[in-house]
Design a protein around this motif. Sequence first.
Motif, mmCIF file in Angstrom:
data_model
loop_
_atom_site.group_PDB
_atom_site.id
_atom_site.type_symbol
_atom_site.label_atom_id
_atom_site.label_comp_id
_atom_site.label_asym_id
_atom_site.label_seq_id
_atom_site.Cartn_x
_atom_site.Cartn_y
_atom_site.Cartn_z
ATOM 1 N N PHE A 1 0.828 -1.196 0.000
ATOM 2 C CA PHE A 1 0.000 0.000 0.000
ATOM 3 C C PHE A 1 0.871 1.258 0.000
ATOM 4 C CE2 PHE A 1 -2.289 -3.425 2.109
ATOM 5 C CZ PHE A 1 -3.409 -3.519 1.295
ATOM 6 N N GLY A 2 0.383 2.290 -0.668
ATOM 7 C CA GLY A 2 1.110 3.539 -0.728
ATOM 8 C C GLY A 2 2.447 3.384 -1.421
ATOM 9 N N ALA A 3 3.488 3.958 -0.818
ATOM 10 C CA ALA A 3 4.818 3.933 -1.430
ATOM 11 C C ALA A 3 5.381 2.519 -1.523
ATOM 12 C CB ALA A 3 5.762 4.815 -0.613
ATOM 13 N N SER B 1 -10.992 -6.917 -3.349
ATOM 14 C CA SER B 1 -9.745 -6.342 -2.823
ATOM 15 C C SER B 1 -9.091 -5.462 -3.882
ATOM 16 C CB SER B 1 -8.789 -7.461 -2.397
ATOM 17 O OG SER B 1 -8.616 -8.415 -3.428
ATOM 18 N N LEU B 2 -9.914 -4.639 -4.499
ATOM 19 C CA LEU B 2 -9.453 -3.777 -5.585
ATOM 20 C C LEU B 2 -8.553 -2.674 -5.050
ATOM 21 C CD1 LEU B 2 -9.734 -3.129 -8.619
ATOM 22 C CD2 LEU B 2 -11.807 -1.850 -8.067
ATOM 23 N N ASP B 3 -7.570 -2.300 -5.861
ATOM 24 C CA ASP B 3 -6.650 -1.209 -5.523
ATOM 25 C C ASP B 3 -7.462 0.036 -5.169
ATOM 26 O OD1 ASP B 3 -4.935 1.039 -5.685
ATOM 27 O OD2 ASP B 3 -3.571 -0.031 -7.012
ATOM 28 N N LYS B 4 -7.404 0.436 -3.890
ATOM 29 C CA LYS B 4 -8.253 1.534 -3.412
ATOM 30 C C LYS B 4 -7.870 2.863 -4.049
ATOM 31 C CE LYS B 4 -9.438 -0.530 1.056
ATOM 32 N NZ LYS B 4 -8.953 -1.860 0.702
ATOM 33 N N ALA B 5 -6.585 3.071 -4.261
ATOM 34 C CA ALA B 5 -6.149 4.341 -4.846
ATOM 35 C C ALA B 5 -6.660 4.486 -6.273
ATOM 36 C CB ALA B 5 -4.622 4.431 -4.822
ATOM 37 N N LEU B 6 -6.582 3.417 -7.045
ATOM 38 C CA LEU B 6 -7.046 3.467 -8.430
ATOM 39 C C LEU B 6 -8.557 3.647 -8.494
ATOM 40 C CD1 LEU B 6 -6.647 3.199 -11.485
ATOM 41 C CD2 LEU B 6 -6.758 0.706 -11.197
ATOM 42 N N SER B 7 -9.285 2.877 -7.688
ATOM 43 C CA SER B 7 -10.747 2.994 -7.738
ATOM 44 C C SER B 7 -11.203 4.378 -7.272
ATOM 45 C CB SER B 7 -11.400 1.898 -6.885
ATOM 46 O OG SER B 7 -10.933 1.943 -5.556
ATOM 47 N N ARG C 1 -15.782 -1.731 -12.654
ATOM 48 C CA ARG C 1 -15.366 -2.699 -13.684
ATOM 49 C C ARG C 1 -14.177 -2.148 -14.463
ATOM 50 N NH1 ARG C 1 -21.083 -3.471 -14.359
ATOM 51 N NH2 ARG C 1 -21.100 -2.137 -16.213
ATOM 52 N N GLU C 2 -14.225 -0.872 -14.781
ATOM 53 C CA GLU C 2 -13.113 -0.245 -15.482
ATOM 54 C C GLU C 2 -11.853 -0.253 -14.614
ATOM 55 O OE1 GLU C 2 -10.719 1.656 -18.237
ATOM 56 O OE2 GLU C 2 -12.645 0.626 -18.494
ATOM 57 N N ALA C 3 -12.025 -0.062 -13.316
ATOM 58 C CA ALA C 3 -10.878 -0.094 -12.408
ATOM 59 C C ALA C 3 -10.235 -1.478 -12.393
ATOM 60 C CB ALA C 3 -11.312 0.314 -10.999
ATOM 61 N N LEU C 4 -11.052 -2.515 -12.416
ATOM 62 C CA LEU C 4 -10.531 -3.884 -12.483
ATOM 63 C C LEU C 4 -9.669 -4.075 -13.724
ATOM 64 C CD1 LEU C 4 -13.711 -5.957 -11.532
ATOM 65 C CD2 LEU C 4 -11.547 -6.076 -10.310
ATOM 66 N N ILE C 5 -10.200 -3.667 -14.847
ATOM 67 C CA ILE C 5 -9.507 -3.856 -16.127
ATOM 68 C C ILE C 5 -8.213 -3.059 -16.154
ATOM 69 C CG2 ILE C 5 -9.674 -3.471 -18.618
ATOM 70 C CD1 ILE C 5 -12.791 -3.881 -18.190
ATOM 71 N N GLN C 6 -8.292 -1.799 -15.740
ATOM 72 C CA GLN C 6 -7.089 -0.976 -15.743
ATOM 73 C C GLN C 6 -6.034 -1.521 -14.795
ATOM 74 O OE1 GLN C 6 -7.289 3.258 -15.409
ATOM 75 N NE2 GLN C 6 -9.074 3.461 -16.758
ATOM 76 N N SER C 7 -6.458 -1.994 -13.631
ATOM 77 C CA SER C 7 -5.509 -2.542 -12.662
ATOM 78 C C SER C 7 -4.776 -3.749 -13.234
ATOM 79 C CB SER C 7 -6.235 -2.933 -11.369
ATOM 80 O OG SER C 7 -5.343 -3.510 -10.445
ATOM 81 N N ALA C 8 -5.517 -4.647 -13.885
ATOM 82 C CA ALA C 8 -4.905 -5.853 -14.445
ATOM 83 C C ALA C 8 -3.932 -5.520 -15.566
ATOM 84 C CB ALA C 8 -5.990 -6.795 -14.951
ATOM 85 N N ILE C 9 -4.372 -4.713 -16.511
ATOM 86 C CA ILE C 9 -3.536 -4.421 -17.678
ATOM 87 C C ILE C 9 -2.332 -3.566 -17.305
ATOM 88 C CG2 ILE C 9 -3.480 -3.278 -19.927
ATOM 89 C CD1 ILE C 9 -6.372 -4.182 -20.346
ATOM 90 N N SER C 10 -2.542 -2.547 -16.470
ATOM 91 C CA SER C 10 -1.414 -1.686 -16.089
ATOM 92 C C SER C 10 -0.407 -2.456 -15.240
ATOM 93 C CB SER C 10 -1.907 -0.451 -15.342
ATOM 94 O OG SER C 10 -2.520 -0.801 -14.118
#
Length: 412
Positions: free
Chosen positions: A122-124, A152-158, A179-188
Motif C-alpha cells: 500500500f502507498g509507497a 480487494s481492488l486497488d483503493k487508490a485506483l478505484s 469494472r473499469e478499475a478492475l480492467i485498468q488494474s490488471a492491464i497496467s
Amino acid sequence: MVQNTKITRHKTIPVKVGNYTIGGDAPVMVQSMTNTDTADIASSAKQVIELARAGSEIVRLTVNNEESAKAIPYIRDKVLAAGLDVPLVGCFHYNGHTLLSKFPECAEALAKYRINPGNVGFGAKHESHFANIVEIAAKNNKAVRIGVNWGSLDKALSAKLMDENAKVATPKDADEVLREALIQSAISSAEQARNIGLDKSQIIISCKVSRVQDLISVYRELAVRSDYALHLGLTEAGMGSKGIVASTAALSVLLQEGIGDTIRISLTPEPGASRDKEVIVAQEILQTMGLRSFTPMVTACPGCGRTTSDYFQRLADDIQTYLRTSMPLWKEKFAGVESMNVAVMGCIVNGPGESKHADIGISLPGNGEDPIAPVFIDGEKSVTLRGDNITSEFKNILENYVERRYGKCHNL
C-alpha cells in the motif's frame, strides 16, 4: 441451414506453466485450489494428489506465512513421488515479497505465482513489493498470474476513477467505474511487470467478480484490450447448485465467445465434502460445450409419469460413476475413450432414438412396456437384456465395447 458451431478462440500469448501451456492454441485448462493449511505438508500433499487425480491440471495453494512457504518444496516432492507432475501455484497476499525472498526453495518449487495488485503493498510500498515479486519470478523463469479481485481492488485506483467520473457531465454508474478499475488494474500491472523484466509469455491476468453479468462484461472488454492469457472464474460463487449454476452461466457465455484460457470453479464445498467437485464441474462445462473431453458422459432422461420406477435413474448414476472411476486405467490403455457417449433411457418414447445417437445405449422399459431393455451399439440394435442382472450385463457390454473400439485406436 445448420450453422457451423465450432468455437473460434480469442488469440492470446501462450504461457508455459510447468509442463502445460496456457493460452495460444492450447486447450482450456482446469485449475483448482486446496483448502488445507499449507503448513500441514501431509494433508496438503494428499489434497493436491486427490485434485490432480480428479483431473485438475494446475493446483493453487495459499502461501501466507513462513511455515507454508517452507512446506511448499516438501509438498511438491510428495506429489512427484505419487507419480504426478501437476504444477503448483503459490497464492500470495500482503507478504509475498518477503516470503519469496526469504525462502528461495519455495520460489523455485512453485510453477507460478499469483499476485493481487490490490494488496501486494500500500502507498509507497506498493511499487517496491510488486517489483520484488516480479524480479524473483523473472530470475526463476516462472509465470505470474496478476489476479485482480472485486473484493480487494486497488483503493487508490478505484478512488481516482470515481473522482474523475464525478466530474464529467454524464457520470457512469458506480459498478461500471469499478469494472473499469478492475480492467485498468490488471492491464497496467501486467505492463508494469513487463517493464520490470517479465516477458509477455510469462503473464496471465484475471479479473474476478462474484456477479455473472459483471464477469461477462469485464472479460469481453479484457479480450478487446489485451492479448494476455486469461484465467476465468466467478469468485465466491457459493455453495451447491447456486455456485454451479452461476459459474456455468458466466463461463459458458465467455467460452462460447472464445474467451478464456484456463478456468476454476470457486465452489464453497459442503461440510466434509470432497474438494474435487469443483474439478468435475469445470471438466463437465468444457466437455458439454464440446471444448474438451475428459470422461465418457451419460445421456439420461429426467423421468416422467411413464417411468415411475427409479431403476433407470439408479442405473444411470451407477454407469456414470463406473465410467469416471474406470478412466484412470482406461486413459492409459484406450485412446479416445474419454469422448465416448453412453445413453441410459427410461422408456420407449425417446429411449431407442437417444440410444441410437449414442455410441452405446440402453433403453429400459417404462410403465406398461414389455420388461425388456434393448441395447444399441453404434446406432444398431445389438442385444436385448432381461431379468435381474441388467446392470452387470450392460457393464460387461460396455467393457467389451471399449476394448474392441478404443483398443484398436490405441494400437494404430
